[in-house]
Design a protein around this motif. Structure first.
Motif, PDB file in Angstrom:
ATOM      1  N   ILE A  34       0.877  -1.166   0.000  1.00 27.28           N
ATOM      2  CA  ILE A  34       0.000   0.000   0.000  1.00 27.28           C
ATOM      3  C   ILE A  34       0.914   1.214   0.000  1.00 27.28           C
ATOM      4  O   ILE A  34       1.545   1.525   1.007  1.00 27.28           O
ATOM      5  N   GLY A  35       1.046   1.828  -1.172  1.00 27.96           N
ATOM      6  CA  GLY A  35       2.031   2.891  -1.316  1.00 27.96           C
ATOM      7  C   GLY A  35       3.423   2.300  -1.185  1.00 27.96           C
ATOM      8  O   GLY A  35       3.758   1.336  -1.851  1.00 27.96           O
ATOM      9  N   ARG A  36       4.210   2.821  -0.265  1.00 27.52           N
ATOM     10  CA  ARG A  36       5.541   2.268  -0.054  1.00 27.52           C
ATOM     11  C   ARG A  36       5.605   1.345   1.162  1.00 27.52           C
ATOM     12  O   ARG A  36       6.672   0.913   1.562  1.00 27.52           O
ATOM     13  N   PHE A  37       4.451   1.047   1.743  1.00 28.00           N
ATOM     14  CA  PHE A  37       4.388   0.234   2.948  1.00 28.00           C
ATOM     15  C   PHE A  37       3.828  -1.148   2.670  1.00 28.00           C
ATOM     16  O   PHE A  37       2.981  -1.329   1.787  1.00 28.00           O
ATOM     17  N   TRP A  38       4.289  -2.149   3.428  1.00 24.48           N
ATOM     18  CA  TRP A  38       3.721  -3.485   3.397  1.00 24.48           C
ATOM     19  C   TRP A  38       2.703  -3.577   4.525  1.00 24.48           C
ATOM     20  O   TRP A  38       2.978  -3.165   5.651  1.00 24.48           O
ATOM     21  N   LYS A  39       1.519  -4.112   4.215  1.00 27.49           N
ATOM     22  CA  LYS A  39       0.460  -4.278   5.204  1.00 27.49           C
ATOM     23  C   LYS A  39       0.000  -5.729   5.197  1.00 27.49           C
ATOM     24  O   LYS A  39       0.113  -6.438   4.187  1.00 27.49           O
ATOM     25  N   PHE A  40      -0.539  -6.159   6.311  1.00 21.85           N
ATOM     26  CA  PHE A  40      -0.891  -7.559   6.518  1.00 21.85           C
ATOM     27  C   PHE A  40      -2.261  -7.671   7.154  1.00 21.85           C
ATOM     28  O   PHE A  40      -2.649  -6.828   7.956  1.00 21.85           O
ATOM     29  N   LYS A  41      -2.973  -8.734   6.811  1.00 19.73           N
ATOM     30  CA  LYS A  41      -4.222  -9.099   7.466  1.00 19.73           C
ATOM     31  C   LYS A  41      -3.910 -10.278   8.380  1.00 19.73           C
ATOM     32  O   LYS A  41      -3.375 -11.305   7.925  1.00 19.73           O
ATOM     33  N   ALA A  42      -4.225 -10.145   9.650  1.00 21.47           N
ATOM     34  CA  ALA A  42      -3.911 -11.200  10.625  1.00 21.47           C
ATOM     35  C   ALA A  42      -4.525 -12.530  10.216  1.00 21.47           C
ATOM     36  O   ALA A  42      -3.894 -13.581  10.365  1.00 21.47           O
ATOM     37  N   GLU A  43      -5.736 -12.510   9.662  1.00 24.06           N
ATOM     38  CA  GLU A  43      -6.408 -13.753   9.270  1.00 24.06           C
ATOM     39  C   GLU A  43      -5.640 -14.474   8.172  1.00 24.06           C
ATOM     40  O   GLU A  43      -5.505 -15.695   8.188  1.00 24.06           O
ATOM     41  N   GLU A  44      -5.126 -13.721   7.190  1.00 27.91           N
ATOM     42  CA  GLU A  44      -4.352 -14.323   6.100  1.00 27.91           C
ATOM     43  C   GLU A  44      -3.045 -14.903   6.622  1.00 27.91           C
ATOM     44  O   GLU A  44      -2.628 -15.989   6.217  1.00 27.91           O
ATOM     45  N   VAL A  45      -2.409 -14.167   7.529  1.00 25.18           N
ATOM     46  CA  VAL A  45      -1.146 -14.638   8.101  1.00 25.18           C
ATOM     47  C   VAL A  45      -1.395 -15.878   8.959  1.00 25.18           C
ATOM     48  O   VAL A  45      -0.630 -16.842   8.895  1.00 25.18           O
ATOM     49  N   ASP A  46      -2.465 -15.887   9.728  1.00 29.26           N
ATOM     50  CA  ASP A  46      -2.812 -17.065  10.534  1.00 29.26           C
ATOM     51  C   ASP A  46      -2.996 -18.295   9.650  1.00 29.26           C
ATOM     52  O   ASP A  46      -2.486 -19.379   9.966  1.00 29.26           O
ATOM     53  N   ASP A  47      -3.711 -18.141   8.548  1.00 28.13           N
ATOM     54  CA  ASP A  47      -3.922 -19.258   7.616  1.00 28.13           C
ATOM     55  C   ASP A  47      -2.593 -19.739   7.039  1.00 28.13           C
ATOM     56  O   ASP A  47      -2.355 -20.939   6.894  1.00 28.13           O
ATOM     57  N   TRP A  48      -1.710 -18.808   6.699  1.00 31.32           N
ATOM     58  CA  TRP A  48      -0.399 -19.136   6.144  1.00 31.32           C
ATOM     59  C   TRP A  48       0.431 -19.924   7.149  1.00 31.32           C
ATOM     60  O   TRP A  48       1.061 -20.921   6.798  1.00 31.32           O
ATOM     61  N   VAL A  49       0.421 -19.484   8.399  1.00 36.28           N
ATOM     62  CA  VAL A  49       1.168 -20.195   9.445  1.00 36.28           C
ATOM     63  C   VAL A  49       0.599 -21.592   9.635  1.00 36.28           C
ATOM     64  O   VAL A  49       1.336 -22.577   9.687  1.00 36.28           O
ATOM     65  N   ARG A  50      -0.738 -21.701   9.732  1.00 35.03           N
ATOM     66  CA  ARG A  50      -1.384 -23.019   9.921  1.00 35.03           C
ATOM     67  C   ARG A  50      -1.079 -23.978   8.774  1.00 35.03           C
ATOM     68  O   ARG A  50      -0.981 -25.181   8.983  1.00 35.03           O
ATOM     69  N   SER A  51      -0.903 -23.457   7.569  1.00 32.91           N
ATOM     70  CA  SER A  51      -0.642 -24.317   6.418  1.00 32.91           C
ATOM     71  C   SER A  51       0.830 -24.723   6.317  1.00 32.91           C
ATOM     72  O   SER A  51       1.212 -25.432   5.396  1.00 32.91           O
ATOM     73  N   GLY A  52       1.651 -24.247   7.265  1.00 36.47           N
ATOM     74  CA  GLY A  52       3.059 -24.623   7.279  1.00 36.47           C
ATOM     75  C   GLY A  52       3.971 -23.654   6.576  1.00 36.47           C
ATOM     76  O   GLY A  52       5.146 -23.941   6.378  1.00 36.47           O
ATOM     77  N   GLY A  53       3.478 -22.489   6.219  1.00 33.90           N
ATOM     78  CA  GLY A  53       4.285 -21.522   5.488  1.00 33.90           C
ATOM     79  C   GLY A  53       5.517 -21.048   6.226  1.00 33.90           C
ATOM     80  O   GLY A  53       6.533 -20.750   5.614  1.00 33.90           O
ATOM     81  N   SER A  54       5.448 -21.003   7.549  1.00 34.25           N
ATOM     82  CA  SER A  54       6.589 -20.504   8.323  1.00 34.25           C
ATOM     83  C   SER A  54       7.515 -21.613   8.791  1.00 34.25           C
ATOM     84  O   SER A  54       8.553 -21.347   9.396  1.00 34.25           O
ATOM     85  N   ALA A  55       7.159 -22.853   8.491  1.00 33.69           N
ATOM     86  CA  ALA A  55       7.950 -23.991   8.968  1.00 33.69           C
ATOM     87  C   ALA A  55       9.303 -24.053   8.270  1.00 33.69           C
ATOM     88  O   ALA A  55       9.422 -23.754   7.082  1.00 33.69           O
ATOM     89  N   GLU A  56      10.295 -24.424   9.033  1.00 32.67           N
ATOM     90  CA  GLU A  56      11.623 -24.659   8.472  1.00 32.67           C
ATOM     91  C   GLU A  56      11.638 -26.055   7.868  1.00 32.67           C
ATOM     92  O   GLU A  56      11.096 -26.991   8.455  1.00 32.67           O
ATOM     93  N   PRO A  57      12.246 -26.234   6.687  1.00 30.53           N
ATOM     94  CA  PRO A  57      12.311 -27.585   6.112  1.00 30.53           C
ATOM     95  C   PRO A  57      13.171 -28.495   6.988  1.00 30.53           C
ATOM     96  O   PRO A  57      14.183 -28.052   7.523  1.00 30.53           O
ATOM     97  N   SER A  58      12.718 -29.723   7.124  1.00 28.20           N
ATOM     98  CA  SER A  58      13.525 -30.684   7.884  1.00 28.20           C
ATOM     99  C   SER A  58      14.706 -31.102   7.027  1.00 28.20           C
ATOM    100  O   SER A  58      14.739 -30.903   5.823  1.00 28.20           O
ATOM    101  N   GLU A  59      15.680 -31.749   7.645  1.00 31.92           N
ATOM    102  CA  GLU A  59      16.859 -32.195   6.889  1.00 31.92           C
ATOM    103  C   GLU A  59      16.476 -33.200   5.810  1.00 31.92           C
ATOM    104  O   GLU A  59      17.039 -33.201   4.744  1.00 31.92           O
TER     105      GLU A  59
END
Length: 65
Positions: free
Chosen positions: A36-61
């Protein structure tokens, strides 16, 4: 206004990570963000869904081999 847009600082605090981690996740892991302009904005609901789907997980070896 419970469904408002969150800033980088706010989403970092919400997730308990640094701002640098937020920028890295957005660039490398597809953290849902909206420019939005020069700023990044986030919706908590979208981020929550991303985390639940494993988006923030580190790959295992096993996955990285």
């Amino acid at each position: 206004m419970p469904n408002r847009w969150l800033s980088v600082e706010e989403i970092a605090e919400y997730l308990g990570v640094s701002k640098d981690t937020i920028y890295a996740w957005r660039e490398r892991k597809g953290l849902p963000a909206h420019r939005i302009g020069r700023f990044w904005k986030f919706k908590a609901e979208e981020v929550d869904d991303w985390v639940r789907s494993g988006g923030s997980a580190e790959p295992s070896e096993e996955q990285s081999n």
